[in-house]
Enzyme design. Structure first.
Site, PDB file in Angstrom:
ATOM      1  N   LYS A  79       0.836  -1.207   0.000  1.00 18.44           N
ATOM      2  CA  LYS A  79       0.000   0.000   0.000  1.00 18.44           C
ATOM      3  C   LYS A  79       0.874   1.262   0.000  1.00 18.44           C
ATOM      4  O   LYS A  79       0.535   2.270  -0.633  1.00 18.44           O
ATOM      5  CB  LYS A  79      -0.929  -0.022   1.219  1.00 18.44           C
ATOM      6  CG  LYS A  79      -1.765   1.231   1.419  1.00 18.44           C
ATOM      7  CD  LYS A  79      -2.811   1.470   0.337  1.00 18.44           C
ATOM      8  CE  LYS A  79      -3.524   2.801   0.575  1.00 18.44           C
ATOM      9  NZ  LYS A  79      -4.545   3.113  -0.423  1.00 18.44           N
ATOM     10  N   LYS A 119       0.176  11.529   5.783  1.00 16.18           N
ATOM     11  CA  LYS A 119       0.487  10.396   6.683  1.00 16.18           C
ATOM     12  C   LYS A 119       1.132   9.251   5.896  1.00 16.18           C
ATOM     13  O   LYS A 119       2.161   8.704   6.286  1.00 16.18           O
ATOM     14  CB  LYS A 119      -0.807   9.917   7.343  1.00 16.18           C
ATOM     15  CG  LYS A 119      -0.733   8.538   7.973  1.00 16.18           C
ATOM     16  CD  LYS A 119      -2.103   7.859   8.085  1.00 16.18           C
ATOM     17  CE  LYS A 119      -2.775   7.609   6.776  1.00 16.18           C
ATOM     18  NZ  LYS A 119      -3.616   6.465   6.622  1.00 16.18           N
TER      19      LYS A 119
HETATM   20  P1  NAD Z   1     -12.479   8.866   7.377  1.00 14.16           P
HETATM   21  O1  NAD Z   1     -11.847   9.847   8.309  1.00 14.16           O
HETATM   22  O2  NAD Z   1     -13.547   9.296   6.440  1.00 14.16           O
HETATM   23  O3  NAD Z   1     -13.047   7.614   8.216  1.00 14.16           O
HETATM   24  C1  NAD Z   1     -12.524   7.152   9.422  1.00 14.16           C
HETATM   25  C2  NAD Z   1     -13.681   6.932  10.369  1.00 14.16           C
HETATM   26  O4  NAD Z   1     -13.194   6.362  11.583  1.00 14.16           O
HETATM   27  C3  NAD Z   1     -14.403   8.241  10.761  1.00 14.16           C
HETATM   28  O5  NAD Z   1     -15.783   8.101  10.500  1.00 14.16           O
HETATM   29  C4  NAD Z   1     -14.103   8.388  12.250  1.00 14.16           C
HETATM   30  O6  NAD Z   1     -15.188   8.971  12.951  1.00 14.16           O
HETATM   31  C5  NAD Z   1     -13.885   6.956  12.652  1.00 14.16           C
HETATM   32  N1  NAD Z   1     -13.061   6.815  13.846  1.00 14.16           N
HETATM   33  C6  NAD Z   1     -11.853   7.361  14.103  1.00 14.16           C
HETATM   34  N2  NAD Z   1     -11.398   6.969  15.300  1.00 14.16           N
HETATM   35  C7  NAD Z   1     -12.343   6.142  15.807  1.00 14.16           C
HETATM   36  C8  NAD Z   1     -12.457   5.431  17.014  1.00 14.16           C
HETATM   37  N3  NAD Z   1     -11.510   5.487  17.944  1.00 14.16           N
HETATM   38  N4  NAD Z   1     -13.565   4.682  17.205  1.00 14.16           N
HETATM   39  C9  NAD Z   1     -14.531   4.632  16.275  1.00 14.16           C
HETATM   40  N5  NAD Z   1     -14.481   5.289  15.101  1.00 14.16           N
HETATM   41  C10 NAD Z   1     -13.409   6.046  14.887  1.00 14.16           C
HETATM   42  O7  NAD Z   1     -11.262   8.207   6.589  1.00 14.16           O
HETATM   43  P2  NAD Z   1     -11.315   7.332   5.250  1.00 14.16           P
HETATM   44  O8  NAD Z   1     -11.076   8.232   4.087  1.00 14.16           O
HETATM   45  O9  NAD Z   1     -12.497   6.424   5.267  1.00 14.16           O
HETATM   46  O10 NAD Z   1      -9.983   6.478   5.442  1.00 14.16           O
HETATM   47  C11 NAD Z   1      -9.858   5.380   6.353  1.00 14.16           C
HETATM   48  C12 NAD Z   1      -8.545   4.654   6.077  1.00 14.16           C
HETATM   49  O11 NAD Z   1      -8.555   4.185   4.732  1.00 14.16           O
HETATM   50  C13 NAD Z   1      -7.299   5.545   6.211  1.00 14.16           C
HETATM   51  O12 NAD Z   1      -6.249   4.795   6.755  1.00 14.16           O
HETATM   52  C14 NAD Z   1      -7.015   5.948   4.782  1.00 14.16           C
HETATM   53  O13 NAD Z   1      -5.643   6.253   4.606  1.00 14.16           O
HETATM   54  C15 NAD Z   1      -7.440   4.695   4.032  1.00 14.16           C
HETATM   55  N6  NAD Z   1      -7.863   4.877   2.624  1.00 14.16           N
HETATM   56  C16 NAD Z   1      -8.680   5.923   2.261  1.00 14.16           C
HETATM   57  C17 NAD Z   1      -9.044   6.061   0.921  1.00 14.16           C
HETATM   58  C18 NAD Z   1      -9.911   7.205   0.449  1.00 14.16           C
HETATM   59  O14 NAD Z   1      -9.967   7.445  -0.772  1.00 14.16           O
HETATM   60  N7  NAD Z   1     -10.599   7.953   1.323  1.00 14.16           N
HETATM   61  C19 NAD Z   1      -8.623   5.126  -0.024  1.00 14.16           C
HETATM   62  C20 NAD Z   1      -7.854   4.059   0.380  1.00 14.16           C
HETATM   63  C21 NAD Z   1      -7.484   3.938   1.717  1.00 14.16           C
END
Ligand code: NAD
Length: 287
Positions: free
Chosen positions: A166, A234
Site C-alpha cells: 500500500k 500520513k
Molecule cells: P475517514 O476519516 O472518512 O473515516 C474514518 C472513520 O473512523 C471516521 O468516521 C471516524 O469517525 C472513525 N473513527 C476514528 N477513530 C475512531 C475510534 N476510535 N472509534 C470509532 N471510530 C473512529 O477516513 P477514510 O477516508 O475512510 O480512510 C480510512 C482509512 O482508509 C485511512 O487509513 C485511509 O488512509 C485509508 N484509505 C482511504 C481512501 C480514500 O480514498 N478515502 C482510499 C484508500 C485507503
C-alpha cells in the site's frame, strides 16, 4: 451467517460496510460519530454503542480507521477489540497504517492487514484492490469478506506486507497526481482545451486512473474529498520511513512528500489530494 463487527464507518468504511450487508453478512457497525452508524442502519446493518458492543458476538472484525494510533487504540486499547472479541475472532484491518503496527497486532491476534486502493468510488462500487498480509490460512478465511468489497484481492506476503505494498501504491498515486496537475496547468497556460487533451492523453501511454477519475474535478478546482491531503501526508511519511529502513532512495517520492506537506501546512489538509494542483497554480503565479 457470518457476523461481522465493523469499526470506522467513514468515507471508505461506510460504503464497505453497506456492501457487506448487500452480500448477506450480518454487520454490526460502530463509529465515533453516530450519524454514520445511522447510515449503516438505513442500509440494513445494525448499530453498536461501543467497540465492545460491535465485536462481542462477531466471527470477523473489520477496522477502517484513519491512522496507526487509531488502530492501536481501537484494537489493542483497554476497551478495545482484543479485550472484548471471542478468542479466535479474525481481525481484518483495512486501514492504511505503519507495517510495524500491523506486525505487532498479528503477533497478538489472528489478524491480516488488508489496506485497500480505489478511493471512495471503488468503495461504493465494491471494486477495491486489496493487498493482504498475513498467514495463508487467515487470508483464506478473510477472502470471502474481502471479495464482497473488492474485485482484486491478492495475498502479498506475511503480516505487514499488505501495508508495504500500500505504501508503494501511495507513492505512485501521489507522484501521478502531481504530474497530472503539472500537465493541466501547463495545458491551460497554452490555452489548450483541457477536456480534449485529457481524452486523447487517456488513450495513449500517458493514460492512467488519475486522468480518468480526477482530472476533470482538478480542472474545475473542485477539491471535496475523496482522499484527504492529511491522510496522504500520513502515507508519504510511512513511505519515507520504510524506504529509509530498507536503505533505498526515492527522489521523486521525497519531492512529492514535501509538496503534500506544504499543502497541509497551508491549512489544506481537509481537501482532496487533487489539490496538489493548487500548489502548481501558486508556484506558477496563476491563482
Ligand atoms: P475517514 O476519516 O472518512 O473515516 C474514518 C472513520 O473512523 C471516521 O468516521 C471516524 O469517525 C472513525 N473513527 C476514528 N477513530 C475512531 C475510534 N476510535 N472509534 C470509532 N471510530 C473512529 O477516513 P477514510 O477516508 O475512510 O480512510 C480510512 C482509512 O482508509 C485511512 O487509513 C485511509 O488512509 C485509508 N484509505 C482511504 C481512501 C480514500 O480514498 N478515502 C482510499 C484508500 C485507503
Amino acid at each position: 451467517m457470518t457476523k461481522i463487527g465493523f469499526i470506522g464507518l467513514g468515507i471508505m468504511g461506510g460504503p464497505m460496510a453497506a456492501n457487506l450487508v448487500k452480500a448477506g453478512f450480518d454487520v454490526t457497525g460502530y463509529n465515533r460519530s453516530s450519524v454514520k452508524i445511522a447510515r449503516l442502519v438505513e442500509a440494513g446493518g445494525r448499530g453498536a454503542d461501543s467497540v465492545a458492543d460491535a465485536v462481542r458476538d462477531a466471527d470477523v472484525v473489520v477496522t477502517m480507521l484513519p491512522d496507526s494510533p487509531d488502530v492501536e487504540a481501537v484494537v489493542l486499547g483497554e476497551d478495545g477489540v482484543l479485550a472484548h472479541a471471542k478468542p479466535g475472532t479474525l481481525l481484518i484491518d483495512c486501514s492504511t497504517i505503519r507495517p510495524d503496527v500491523s506486525r505487532q497486532i498479528a503477533s497478538r491476534a489472528r489478524a491480516v492487514d488488508a489496506p485497500v486502493s480505489g478511493g471512495e468510488q471503488g468503495a461504493i462500487e465494491g471494486s477495491l484492490s486489496i493487498m493482504v498480509g498475513g498467514a495463508a490460512e487467515d487470508f483464506a478465511a478473510a477472502r470471502p469478506v474481502l471479495e464482497a468489497v473488492g474485485s482484486t484481492v491478492v495475498h502479498v506476503g506475511a503480516a505487514g506486507a499488505g501495508q508495504t505494498v500500500k505504501a508503494a501504491n501511495q507513492l505512485i498515486v501521489a507522484g501521478t497526481i502531481e504530474l497530472v496537475a503539472e500537465s493541466l496547468v501547463f495545458l491551460e497556460a497554452h490555452d489548450v482545451d483541457t477536456g480534449a487533451a485529457i481524452e486523447v492523453l487517456s488513450g495513449g501511454l500517458a493514460g492512467n486512473r488519475i486522468l480518468d477519475r480526477k482530472a476533470a474535478a482538478m480542472v474545475r478546482r473542485e477539491f471535496t474529498p475523496g482522499f484527504r491531503v492529511e491522510l496522504h501526508h500520513k502515507d508519504l511519511g510511512i513511505v519515507q520511513a520504510a524506504a529509509r529502513e530498507a536503505g533505498v532512495v526515492l527522489p521523486l517520492g521525497a519531492v512529492v512528500a514535501q509538496l503534500m506537506a506544504s499543502l497541509k501546512a497551508q491549512g489544506h489538509g481537509g481537501l482532496d489530494h487533487g489539490a496538489l494542483l493548487k500548489l502548481v497554480d501558486q508556484l506558477s503565479g496563476r491563482e
